[in-house]
Design a protein around this motif. Structure first.
Motif, PDB file in Angstrom:
ATOM      1  N   ARG A 190       0.398 -46.463  60.770  1.00 43.47           N
ATOM      2  CA  ARG A 190       1.276 -46.334  61.670  1.00 43.47           C
ATOM      3  C   ARG A 190       1.544 -47.110  62.421  1.00 43.47           C
ATOM      4  O   ARG A 190       2.855 -48.588  62.154  1.00 43.47           O
ATOM      5  N   SER A 191      -0.262 -47.899  62.347  1.00 45.95           N
ATOM      6  CA  SER A 191       0.121 -49.625  61.842  1.00 45.95           C
ATOM      7  C   SER A 191       1.476 -50.500  60.980  1.00 45.95           C
ATOM      8  O   SER A 191       1.807 -51.525  61.239  1.00 45.95           O
ATOM      9  N   ASP A 192       0.686 -49.989  60.128  1.00 45.19           N
ATOM     10  CA  ASP A 192       1.324 -50.583  59.296  1.00 45.19           C
ATOM     11  C   ASP A 192       3.267 -50.605  58.376  1.00 45.19           C
ATOM     12  O   ASP A 192       3.607 -51.536  58.460  1.00 45.19           O
ATOM     13  N   HIS A 193       3.654 -49.469  59.544  1.00 46.36           N
ATOM     14  CA  HIS A 193       4.841 -49.325  59.410  1.00 46.36           C
ATOM     15  C   HIS A 193       5.812 -50.008  60.630  1.00 46.36           C
ATOM     16  O   HIS A 193       7.013 -50.793  60.849  1.00 46.36           O
ATOM     17  N   ALA A 194       4.990 -51.046  61.737  1.00 48.88           N
ATOM     18  CA  ALA A 194       5.229 -52.182  62.394  1.00 48.88           C
ATOM     19  C   ALA A 194       5.929 -53.191  61.830  1.00 48.88           C
ATOM     20  O   ALA A 194       6.981 -53.962  62.324  1.00 48.88           O
ATOM     21  N   TRP A 195       6.324 -53.472  60.318  1.00 53.82           N
ATOM     22  CA  TRP A 195       7.049 -54.761  59.392  1.00 53.82           C
ATOM     23  C   TRP A 195       7.903 -54.575  58.720  1.00 53.82           C
ATOM     24  O   TRP A 195       7.638 -53.503  58.207  1.00 53.82           O
ATOM     25  N   GLY A 196       8.958 -54.865  58.182  1.00 55.92           N
ATOM     26  CA  GLY A 196       9.710 -54.573  57.474  1.00 55.92           C
ATOM     27  C   GLY A 196      10.137 -55.890  56.349  1.00 55.92           C
ATOM     28  O   GLY A 196       9.476 -56.733  56.705  1.00 55.92           O
ATOM     29  N   TYR A 197      11.058 -55.551  55.531  1.00 55.24           N
ATOM     30  CA  TYR A 197      12.107 -57.105  55.002  1.00 55.24           C
ATOM     31  C   TYR A 197      13.272 -57.178  55.432  1.00 55.24           C
ATOM     32  O   TYR A 197      13.676 -58.119  54.916  1.00 55.24           O
ATOM     33  N   ASP A 198      13.446 -57.027  56.613  1.00 59.92           N
ATOM     34  CA  ASP A 198      14.970 -56.498  57.212  1.00 59.92           C
ATOM     35  C   ASP A 198      14.712 -57.283  58.944  1.00 59.92           C
ATOM     36  O   ASP A 198      13.912 -56.787  59.444  1.00 59.92           O
ATOM     37  N   GLY A 199      16.288 -58.009  59.105  1.00 59.67           N
ATOM     38  CA  GLY A 199      15.794 -57.689  60.990  1.00 59.67           C
ATOM     39  C   GLY A 199      14.878 -58.234  61.218  1.00 59.67           C
ATOM     40  O   GLY A 199      14.283 -59.097  61.073  1.00 59.67           O
ATOM     41  N   ALA A 200      14.742 -57.476  62.790  1.00 57.14           N
ATOM     42  CA  ALA A 200      13.342 -58.003  63.558  1.00 57.14           C
ATOM     43  C   ALA A 200      12.595 -58.003  62.969  1.00 57.14           C
ATOM     44  O   ALA A 200      11.242 -58.048  63.517  1.00 57.14           O
ATOM     45  N   ASN A 201      11.435 -57.275  61.960  1.00 58.38           N
ATOM     46  CA  ASN A 201      10.396 -56.576  61.428  1.00 58.38           C
ATOM     47  C   ASN A 201      10.204 -57.705  60.249  1.00 58.38           C
ATOM     48  O   ASN A 201       9.915 -56.719  59.714  1.00 58.38           O
ATOM     49  N   GLY A 202      11.265 -58.225  60.150  1.00 58.56           N
ATOM     50  CA  GLY A 202      11.749 -58.789  58.828  1.00 58.56           C
ATOM     51  C   GLY A 202      10.658 -60.292  58.863  1.00 58.56           C
ATOM     52  O   GLY A 202       9.899 -60.024  59.135  1.00 58.56           O
ATOM     53  N   PRO A 203       9.994 -60.953  57.205  1.00 57.92           N
ATOM     54  CA  PRO A 203       9.199 -61.467  56.643  1.00 57.92           C
ATOM     55  C   PRO A 203       9.278 -62.751  58.596  1.00 57.92           C
ATOM     56  O   PRO A 203       7.660 -63.558  57.899  1.00 57.92           O
ATOM     57  N   ASP A 204       9.963 -62.945  58.650  1.00 51.79           N
ATOM     58  CA  ASP A 204       9.887 -63.990  59.718  1.00 51.79           C
ATOM     59  C   ASP A 204       9.004 -64.207  60.876  1.00 51.79           C
ATOM     60  O   ASP A 204       8.839 -64.750  61.766  1.00 51.79           O
ATOM     61  N   SER A 205       8.927 -62.385  61.199  1.00 52.95           N
ATOM     62  CA  SER A 205       8.233 -62.060  62.414  1.00 52.95           C
ATOM     63  C   SER A 205       6.932 -61.783  61.936  1.00 52.95           C
ATOM     64  O   SER A 205       6.061 -61.573  62.643  1.00 52.95           O
ATOM     65  N   TRP A 206       6.774 -61.955  60.169  1.00 49.59           N
ATOM     66  CA  TRP A 206       5.076 -61.439  60.082  1.00 49.59           C
ATOM     67  C   TRP A 206       4.444 -62.445  60.931  1.00 49.59           C
ATOM     68  O   TRP A 206       4.602 -63.622  60.901  1.00 49.59           O
ATOM     69  N   PRO A 207       2.320 -61.760  60.933  1.00 48.12           N
ATOM     70  CA  PRO A 207       1.896 -62.136  62.403  1.00 48.12           C
ATOM     71  C   PRO A 207       1.123 -63.431  62.043  1.00 48.12           C
ATOM     72  O   PRO A 207       0.759 -63.135  59.989  1.00 48.12           O
ATOM     73  N   ALA A 208       0.455 -64.528  62.467  1.00 47.77           N
ATOM     74  CA  ALA A 208      -0.439 -64.720  61.579  1.00 47.77           C
ATOM     75  C   ALA A 208      -0.646 -65.408  61.053  1.00 47.77           C
ATOM     76  O   ALA A 208       0.416 -66.421  60.542  1.00 47.77           O
ATOM     77  N   ILE A 209      -1.363 -65.215  60.079  1.00 47.12           N
ATOM     78  CA  ILE A 209      -1.956 -65.855  58.943  1.00 47.12           C
ATOM     79  C   ILE A 209      -0.606 -65.740  58.025  1.00 47.12           C
ATOM     80  O   ILE A 209      -0.370 -67.121  57.108  1.00 47.12           O
ATOM     81  N   CYS A 210      -0.208 -65.198  57.573  1.00 50.04           N
ATOM     82  CA  CYS A 210       1.593 -65.184  57.035  1.00 50.04           C
ATOM     83  C   CYS A 210       1.729 -66.346  57.164  1.00 50.04           C
ATOM     84  O   CYS A 210       3.039 -66.288  56.363  1.00 50.04           O
ATOM     85  N   HIS A 211       2.528 -67.084  58.048  1.00 54.81           N
ATOM     86  CA  HIS A 211       2.802 -68.151  58.360  1.00 54.81           C
ATOM     87  C   HIS A 211       2.325 -69.985  58.628  1.00 54.81           C
ATOM     88  O   HIS A 211       2.916 -70.849  57.956  1.00 54.81           O
ATOM     89  N   THR A 212       0.675 -69.485  58.522  1.00 53.34           N
ATOM     90  CA  THR A 212       0.657 -70.356  59.057  1.00 53.34           C
ATOM     91  C   THR A 212      -0.726 -71.341  57.656  1.00 53.34           C
ATOM     92  O   THR A 212      -1.474 -72.143  57.625  1.00 53.34           O
ATOM     93  N   GLY A 213      -0.891 -69.749  57.213  1.00 54.81           N
ATOM     94  CA  GLY A 213      -1.910 -69.684  55.716  1.00 54.81           C
ATOM     95  C   GLY A 213      -1.624 -71.587  54.538  1.00 54.81           C
ATOM     96  O   GLY A 213       0.055 -71.561  54.377  1.00 54.81           O
ATOM     97  N   ARG A 214      -2.359 -71.473  53.541  1.00 50.13           N
ATOM     98  CA  ARG A 214      -2.404 -72.667  53.028  1.00 50.13           C
ATOM     99  C   ARG A 214      -1.549 -72.122  51.797  1.00 50.13           C
ATOM    100  O   ARG A 214      -1.860 -73.521  50.632  1.00 50.13           O
TER     101      ARG A 214
END
Length: 279
Positions: free
Chosen positions: A23-47
């Motif tokens: 259920r928590s897994d389906h809060a993200w996706g590949y388009d629109g508001a839940n696409g990669p730009d909205s993915w949380p935490a380390i998805c954007h800050t990781g090196r």
């Protein structure tokens, strides 16, 4: 590396928690508001995020040992599932002789826990990793977990997982994926799950597994854990147009899953290594 990887790996050893994880897994996706730009935490800050572009002019040629695929030549039964993000397969731990890999510069034995696929809307896109900025139409990920670690532990150490990636080019007779075709056709509805018998993994591997690229990276799905040692085999396999179209017919929880690729991520200071066939 699908439920896509994060919920799938949690569910691998914690079956009782599978429904809440999904259920928590389906809060993200590949388009629109839940696409990669909205993915949380380390998805954007990781090196050391994945996927990346492989620039052949900037790889370092190295003398790594051969990567060994053990029990990939044994047949077994799997569960193929449309989890809304990909077509994923599980059940390898229940084979009489479970598949695993070792060697190739890896730190120990890694057990196969899943295989899944990434594709795109069109034939000129689809792979998550790119080669000299170009996509292949399909990419398969063999997901392995380090021996001795449970699903949670494997996500918390830098080499807890080893994913072997295989590119697919257009053309040929599609023999590599022939054994999955009927299951692909029957798993279009969201949350479909099918048992598939007598899977032979060597059908999906190229004849040349000696030549590969290697780098340290992450899951390509939330939570983007930086726990993956990536091996990308240099020789691609072939996929037919019909097989690709069958994958594009799958549905997420709300719409057709026409594509499921994360954009390539900055390399930062990482090195990409290349093991040639002849060393």
């Amino acid at each position: 590396m699908h439920a896509l990887l994060f919920a799938f790996l949690l569910g691998f050893l914690k079956r009782a928690d599978a429904s809440s994880a999904e259920r928590s897994d389906h809060a993200w996706g590949y388009d629109g508001a839940n696409g990669p730009d909205s993915w949380p935490a380390i998805c954007h800050t990781g090196r050391r995020q994945s996927p990346i572009d492989i620039n052949p002019a900037r790889v370092a040629v190295v003398n790594l040992p051969q990567l060994n695929f053990i029990n990939y030549d044994r047949m077994g039964n799997i569960l193929l599932t449309n989890n809304g993000h990909t077509v994923t397969t599980t059940g390898y731990d229940r084979w009489p002789n479970p598949p695993y890999i070792f060697g190739g510069g890896l730190d120990g034995k890694y057990n196969l826990v899943g295989l899944h696929f990434h594709w795109g809307d069109y034939d000129y896109q689809g792979s998550e990793h790119t080669f000299d900025s170009l996509h292949y139409p399909l990419e398969a990920h063999f997901v392995h977990q380090k021996d001795g670690l449970n699903a949670n532990q494997s996500l918390l150490v830098s080499n807890g997982m080893a994913v072997v990636s295989i590119f697919f080019k257009m053309g040929g007779d599609g023999n590599a994926l022939r054994q999955f075709e009927e299951a692909f056709r029957s798993s279009d509805p969201y949350e479909s799950a099918l048992n598939v018998s007598n899977i032979l993994l060597t059908e999906i591997l190229p004849a040349n597994t000696l030549s590969f690229y290697r780098y340290d990276g992450s899951l390509t799905t939330p939570g983007c854990n930086e726990a993956v040692v990536w091996t990308i085999l240099a020789e691609p396999m072939s996929v037919s147009e019909q097989q690709l179209n069958e994958l594009r017919e799958h549905f997420s929880s709300s719409e057709r899953l026409l594509h499921n690729t994360r954009p390539t991520q900055p390399l930062n200071e990482r090195r990409v290594l290349f093991r040639p066939s002849m060393i």
